[in-house]
Design an enzyme around this catalytic site. Structure first.
Site, mmCIF file in Angstrom:
data_model
loop_
_atom_site.group_PDB
_atom_site.id
_atom_site.type_symbol
_atom_site.label_atom_id
_atom_site.label_comp_id
_atom_site.label_asym_id
_atom_site.label_seq_id
_atom_site.Cartn_x
_atom_site.Cartn_y
_atom_site.Cartn_z
ATOM 1 N N HIS A 107 -61.322 -23.620 -60.301
ATOM 2 C CA HIS A 107 -60.677 -23.579 -61.621
ATOM 3 C C HIS A 107 -59.158 -23.690 -61.489
ATOM 4 C CE1 HIS A 107 -61.398 -22.137 -66.013
ATOM 5 N NE2 HIS A 107 -60.477 -23.078 -65.947
ATOM 6 N N SER A 114 -67.896 -37.574 -79.290
ATOM 7 C CA SER A 114 -67.999 -36.163 -79.635
ATOM 8 C C SER A 114 -68.755 -36.077 -80.944
ATOM 9 C CB SER A 114 -66.626 -35.495 -79.739
ATOM 10 O OG SER A 114 -65.891 -36.032 -80.813
ATOM 11 N N GLY A 136 -60.280 -34.757 -77.546
ATOM 12 C CA GLY A 136 -59.178 -33.925 -78.004
ATOM 13 C C GLY A 136 -57.928 -34.210 -77.185
ATOM 14 N N THR A 172 -63.941 -30.473 -65.976
ATOM 15 C CA THR A 172 -62.773 -29.599 -65.841
ATOM 16 C C THR A 172 -62.564 -28.791 -67.114
ATOM 17 O OG1 THR A 172 -61.294 -31.369 -66.593
ATOM 18 C CG2 THR A 172 -61.596 -31.121 -64.208
ATOM 19 N N GLU A 222 -67.407 -17.159 -62.825
ATOM 20 C CA GLU A 222 -66.223 -17.345 -61.987
ATOM 21 C C GLU A 222 -65.671 -15.984 -61.574
ATOM 22 O OE1 GLU A 222 -63.421 -19.879 -63.968
ATOM 23 O OE2 GLU A 222 -64.868 -21.481 -64.256
ATOM 24 N N ARG A 263 -65.272 -26.425 -69.299
ATOM 25 C CA ARG A 263 -65.889 -25.105 -69.194
ATOM 26 C C ARG A 263 -67.259 -25.278 -68.525
ATOM 27 N NH1 ARG A 263 -61.496 -24.030 -70.113
ATOM 28 N NH2 ARG A 263 -60.590 -22.519 -71.591
#
Length: 327
Positions: free
Chosen positions: A294, A185, A164, A244, A275, A246
């Site tokens: 994050h 993907s 993406g 980086t 988190e 989820r």
């Protein structure tokens, strides 16, 4: 009207934007620490008409929304937030609005993590500082000077999981480093991959052949655990994994096992299942891992957009003409 700004860990929300138009209409309260338990969160937020949530730091499911009868507007930074139950909000008459963002920051951090991991930057930084405190000789040969041997990128294969917006940015930088870039993907069109200068391959080929694998996939019920024991077992012992996107996309238990067994050479993570990351998490003590809290979207530029447009959302809603409405 009362406005709550949540999870302002760095205490920069009010300085990142002009809130004067909001102050003319409302009292603002900033929460600088995370409230994890539902009961405590509902008790703290019950008096507020408006809540500003920073990305997915605090989830708002049907139970939590049901405990906030005064809530009229929920603003999320960004135009999508999987941790907000939009249907439950709509059913309770709560308007949910979003903001714009900065598209480059996560891709930039991804490459910071790749370089930190492959060139052992955190380790060498730590040795340099320890040597200074210990007088050098106390640390043995070299006195803390050049303790590791890094791995270069030129000619290596970069595997991008999810092509993406972020994936394409990361792929472009990989090509600039002279890497051979492949991607996978579930519904990747090979012609679109080719237009991005990337070769589409099967999931199995990507994990088996890539030297650096970086995850940029949308989290859903179907994609949770996308990188699990089977995928990690395909990786070369010299390969590394970067996430980086989820946390739940990668099976944390399987990753820790692969790191401890030497099944893969290392990992760099910016996102986690829970988190802030619990202090007891085995990821904190796993070998050959670089961890960041994050930081993908945490830049001055992104915060100016996030908080500036959050303020605009509140003023527009108070004026009866909400903007950037999600639900």
């Amino acid at each position: 009207m009362r406005v709550a700004i949540l999870d302002d860990y760095q205490q920069v929300a009010l300085a990142s934007a002009d809130w004067s138009a909001v102050r003319e209409r409302a009292d603002i309260h900033v929460f600088t620490t995370h409230i994890g338990r539902t009961e405590a969160l509902v008790n703290a937020l019950e008096p507020f008409d408006v809540i500003v949530a920073m990305r997915e730091r605090t989830p708002f499911d049907a139970e939590r929304l049901g405990g906030l009868p005064k809530l009229r507007l929920l603003v999320t930074t960004g135009m999508a937030n999987a941790s907000i139950d939009l249907a439950a909000a709509a059913a309770r008459g709560i308007t949910v609005c979003g903001t714009g963002g900065v598209g480059s920051s996560t891709a930039e951090l991804t490459w910071g993590l790749i370089l930190a991991l492959l060139r052992h930057i955190p380790t060498e930084d730590r040795w340099m500082k320890q040597a200074g405190r210990a007088g050098g000789a106390a640390l043995g040969v070299g006195g803390g000077w050049q303790q590791t041997v890094g791995t270069g990128l030129d000619g290596k294969r970069l595997g991008v999981v999810g092509l993406g917006g972020q994936g394409r940015r990361v792929a472009g930088i990989g090509r600039a480093f002279g890497m051979n870039v492949v991607a996978w993907s579930q519904n990747l069109d090979p012609s679109q991959a080719e237009q991005a200068g990337v070769k589409a391959v099967s999931k199995e080929e990507l994990f088996a052949s890539a030297d650096v694998i970086t995850v940029h996939y949308k989290l859903s019920d179907r994609s949770a655990g996308l990188v699990g024991e089977a995928e990690l077992a395909l990786m070369k012992p010299s390969a590394v994994l970067i996430n980086t996107s989820r946390g739940p996309l990668v099976d944390a238990g399987a990753l820790v096992a692969a790191l401890k067994s030497g099944g893969i050479a290392g990992a760099a993570l910016d996102v986690y299942d829970v988190e802030p990351l619990p202090l007891s998490s085995p990821l904190r003590t796993a070998p050959n891992v670089v961890l960041t809290p994050h930081l993908g979207y945490v830049t001055e530029e992104a915060y100016r957009v996030f908080y500036g447009e959050a303020a605009e959302d509140i003023v527009a809603f108070a004026s009866g003409s909400p903007v950037r409405v999600l639900s």
